[in-house]
Design an enzyme around this catalytic site. Structure first.
Site, PDB file in Angstrom:
ATOM      1  N   THR A 185       0.840  -1.187   0.000  1.00 44.61           N
ATOM      2  CA  THR A 185       0.000   0.000   0.000  1.00 44.61           C
ATOM      3  C   THR A 185       0.877   1.240   0.000  1.00 44.61           C
ATOM      4  OG1 THR A 185      -0.096   0.033   2.408  1.00 44.61           O
ATOM      5  CG2 THR A 185      -1.792  -1.227   1.264  1.00 44.61           C
ATOM      6  N   TRP A 443     -20.312  17.391   8.001  1.00 46.32           N
ATOM      7  CA  TRP A 443     -19.276  16.915   7.098  1.00 46.32           C
ATOM      8  C   TRP A 443     -19.324  17.647   5.760  1.00 46.32           C
ATOM      9  CZ3 TRP A 443     -15.772  14.123   9.444  1.00 46.32           C
ATOM     10  CH2 TRP A 443     -16.135  13.322  10.522  1.00 46.32           C
TER      11      TRP A 443
END
Length: 542
Positions: A185, A443
């Site tokens: 990753t 958000w």
């Protein structure tokens, strides 16, 4: 009662062997590091992969050992994919954009025994040679006359090794669950983690991703993975293209607009795959040069959210279908796609662009679901947001060496993405959980703000991050780069944004910068930008 069918393992070596038998004359075209064009066939690739496997045996590689590659998209890297994994070792693709410390860590963590390296990357390995004592040798991917001066040792020449070996190799009948590939990753937070693929998962992924459910490859296709082969196996295209007999066009190190346009035109490429920044760069070149890409019919776009403005631009200016896709290193990587279905093609253009800009629907074998803060499935209404989880036969069950156990919940892999799913199953990634801006308890999606900014003609690229705010905890600030020769004024950009996002989402500051930092795979480096601009709003307040 159990069935009575043969339990024959699916192996990566079978893909290239089948391509040699069924599509022996299909071409593999590569741009070399020197800029020339190399051509050969799947039959040639198979024979040379046999030679490579014989060379690995002569070098003493044991089954299950990790053998690394540090290379661009080219024919030798293709041979390494098949020769290493088919032999029974594990091909570990090293990211060419890693910092020295990350490279050192990954090589040692993977316990790489050999490294096959393109000559331009030799300085990277020279810098860390003393810190990677487990590596037993370095093979330079070049002809004998191209062998460079280097301090690395033991040192071998790729073509010299192959020349000494037979073009026949008895591929071992490995277990389907034997490891075949290893990718790490990006490691934007903490050390990178390894994802260890097996033969079964890799072949299943190639079968499904190359099918009409996803990439729709055939002998008529001329496909170009611009996404690097060191990044999640170039989205699996080096496996799916040979499996379905597609012509494979490998762009080498040249991913700029000039080089891509020339290769598309020369090789009649009809499908190509890359992150959005690549297609933005190609568009900028086409606009400036007047060149054409008439053969290109589809671009598959992942690695970052698809800007709707580019979806529309590619459709209306170039007659190219922009196919939004989603996946991760942990999903092998392809999982969902907005493929051009009859129903989608029958839609009004603007509605179609909306869906093309999503990540599409999951292909067979992949399950996706969004979960709320209580761990309960969220509605698929196109509005409710949730943490995206995924599972399937080519989704990892655990990281290499057992790390990152917190990413697995009740048989699902928690992706770290925040997403919505509409009633028809189309997935839209709203943000990475770490990139969502929390302002006054509510958000704000950085992705939606960035996409809105791209509708303003002068903006070339946009990046939205959260900065500390004394009252609201966080507020968005927007960094933009501009297209050359286009008129820009902040008021005009703000007027465009006001038409597309809620008023309280409007950025508290818009900053024009010369360039934005990207990872080696084209993603914005938001972590470092958040660090650089963390106190921007507080510091500028009186």
């Amino acid at each position: 009662m159990k069935g009575r069918m043969m339990q024959v393992p699916l192996l990566t070596s079978d893909i290239l062997k089948n391509a040699m038998q069924r599509y022996p004359d299909q071409q593999v075209v590569s741009r070399t590091n020197e800029g020339s064009i190399h051509r050969y066939t799947y039959a040639d690739a198979y024979r040379r992969s046999c030679q490579l496997a014989n060379a690995l045996a002569r070098l003493g590689v044991e089954r299950g050992e990790r053998v690394a590659t540090l290379a661009w998209n080219n024919f030798r890297h293709l041979e390494l994919y098949y020769g290493i994994s088919g032999y029974g070792a594990v091909v570990h693709t090293l990211n060419a954009r890693l910092f020295a410390e990350q490279l050192q860590y990954i090589i040692n963590h993977a316990e790489d025994r050999l490294i096959f390296v393109d000559a331009p990357f030799l300085p990277m390995l020279e810098e860390v040679r003393e810190q990677i004592p487990g590596v037993r040798g370095f093979i330079v991917n070049c002809d004998p006359e191209q062998m460079p001066e280097t301090t690395l040792a033991p040192l071998y020449c790729y073509e010299t090794l192959l020349a000494a070996e037979s073009v026949v190799f008895d591929w071992p009948r490995l277990q389907a669950t034997d490891a075949s590939g290893l990718c790490y990753t990006s490691g934007t937070t903490g050390n990178p983690k390894g994802v260890l693929y097996d033969h079964h998962s890799s072949v299943l992924h190639a079968m499904m991703s190359g099918s009409s459910q996803y990439l729709d490859f055939s002998e008529r296709s001329s496909v170009m993975p611009v996404v690097p082969m060191y990044h999640v196996c170039a989205w699996g295209v080096p496996f799916s293209a040979p499996l379905y007999g597609a012509k494979l066009v490998l762009p080498g190190p040249s991913m700029d607009g000039v080089s891509l346009q020339a290769l598309i035109e020369q090789e009649a490429v009809d499908k190509a795959y890359a992150v959005p920044t690549v297609w933005l760069g190609l568009h900028n070149y086409l606009e400036a040069s007047g060149k054409r890409i008439d053969s290109l019919k589809l671009v598959g776009v992942g690695g970052a959210a698809s800007p709707r403005a580019l979806v529309k631009l590619y459709a209306e200016r170039y007659n190219v279908y922009w196919m939004g896709i989603w996946g991760m290193t942990e999903t092998s990587p392809l999982a969902t796609a907005a493929i051009p279905t009859p129903a989608l093609e029958a839609m009004e253009a603007e509605a179609r662009y909306d869906l093309q800009a999503t990540a599409g629907r999951a292909m067979f074998g992949v399950e996706i679901e969004i979960f709320d803060a209580n761990g309960e499935p969220a509605p698929h209404d196109g509005e409710s947001r949730g943490n995206l989880r995924v599972r399937g036969p080519w989704v990892l069950a655990s990281y290499f060496k057992g790390e990152g156990s917190g990413s697995f919940v009740d048989g699902w892999f928690d992706t770290g993405d925040v997403a919505v799913i509409n009633p028809d199953g189309y997935l839209k990634i709203v943000d990475r959980s770490k990139d969502v801006i929390k302002s006054g308890g509510e958000w704000i999606s950085s992705v939606d703000l960035e996409n809105a900014a791209l509708n303003y003609d002068a903006v070339n690229e946009a990046c939205v991050i959260g900065a500390r705010h004394e009252k609201w905890d966080e507020r968005p600030i927007m960094l933009v780069t501009l297209k050359p020769g286009k008129h820009y004024d902040e008021a005009g950009l703000r007027a465009e944004l006001e038409q597309r996002v809620a008023k309280w989402w409007m950025p508290d500051a818009i900053i024009v910068v010369d360039e934005l930092p990207h990872t080696g795979t084209g993603k914005l480096r938001k972590v470092e930008l958040r660090q650089d601009y963390a106190g921007f709003l507080i510091n500028r307040q009186p």
